[in-house]
Enzyme design. Sequence first.
Site, PDB file in Angstrom:
ATOM      1  N   LYS A  13       0.825  -1.211   0.000  1.00 30.07           N
ATOM      2  CA  LYS A  13       0.000   0.000   0.000  1.00 30.07           C
ATOM      3  C   LYS A  13       0.859   1.261   0.000  1.00 30.07           C
ATOM      4  O   LYS A  13       0.503   2.265  -0.633  1.00 30.07           O
ATOM      5  CB  LYS A  13      -0.946  -0.012   1.199  1.00 30.07           C
TER       6      LYS A  13
ATOM      7  N   LYS B 113      -5.463 -10.147  -5.907  1.00 25.23           N
ATOM      8  CA  LYS B 113      -6.697 -10.401  -5.172  1.00 25.23           C
ATOM      9  C   LYS B 113      -7.837  -9.546  -5.724  1.00 25.23           C
ATOM     10  O   LYS B 113      -7.615  -8.426  -6.196  1.00 25.23           O
ATOM     11  CB  LYS B 113      -6.482 -10.079  -3.684  1.00 25.23           C
TER      12      LYS B 113
ATOM     13  N   LYS C 265     -11.731  -4.645  -3.053  1.00 21.52           N
ATOM     14  CA  LYS C 265     -12.800  -3.656  -3.150  1.00 21.52           C
ATOM     15  C   LYS C 265     -12.288  -2.268  -3.485  1.00 21.52           C
ATOM     16  O   LYS C 265     -13.069  -1.378  -3.815  1.00 21.52           O
ATOM     17  CB  LYS C 265     -13.614  -3.627  -1.845  1.00 21.52           C
TER      18      LYS C 265
END
Length: 341
Positions: free
Chosen positions: A112, A197, A200
């Site tokens: 991130k 992955k 969302k």
Amino acid sequence: MTRVFSGIQPTGHLTLGNYLGAMRRWAEVDQHRADSLFCVVDLHALTVEHDPARVRRLSRQAATLLLASGLDPEVCTVFLQSHVDEHARLSYLLECVATDGEMRRMIQYKEKAAKERDRGGSVRLSLLTYPVLMAADILAYCTDEVPVGEDQAQHVELTRDLAARFNQRYGHTFVVPRATLPQVAARVMNLQDPTRKMGKSDDSGAGVVYLLDEPDDVRKKVMRAVTDSGGEVGYDREDRPGVSNLLDILAACTGGNPESLAGVYDSYGALKKDTAEAVVEVLRPVRARHRELCADPAYVEEVLRDGAEKARALARPTVDAAYRAMGLLPPVAEPSPSMVR
């Protein structure tokens, strides 16, 4: 009785991966076999650049979808993380136990932080320390088990380390939890990039099936899913990630086995069609229940209010004990009216 805690971040619209990897198991298994708490971890959504109005909207939507997925507030506890102050209170104490090196080794932090830097943004300190807040989420409730996906297993290991270290230094205060992983589709991958992955927070959305997608949109996304070179259907996550992802999804939706299902199909088209229909059917009751709950927002608010009250009552004794164990004085009690007289 075994206590289970798990949470979900309102950083984007919830996906098929969230449902198959976590939410369905919470509803069908965990809430019935244990004293279970399920939390929308909205404080974690603040670790990156965000729109406050969107966080509020997605937090409500996530809570509503947890209920729509089958969580029963008469059986388990559903609440928002920010409504229970003990999470933040305990997080600071655990920061005083964790080390800088431990935080910087976290895989999700590296990923991130790199993404934020690539966008030209700055990396917030909270992104580095958020695994400690996750540990506080878990340890505040004397949790025995944490149902998580594979991507969060490292954070549960950190939680175990912090609990054991705290207990050794300051006296036994916390239960040392363990992670539990689902047997099938623990990590549903992006339909357009099966090496990533299904998240969302995905920017494109083309490879992500959202829980509130219309059935036709679901079908289009699955039918356009990236497969692999060659036309033979086989299950091999390393060499055939695209078709293996479809087989994992189909197996999770139907209760089958991905290796066995591979032998049923002789073309990618047939596999995609059956997978698309299986996804539509597994999401149909969730979408229907979500519509019902959206028509009764007062009920959702009541569930969250009652859930936070129950969660506070469970967490406060443990967090207060941790404060005492680390050497902090308890607050001075206010004199009672009779004493004043």
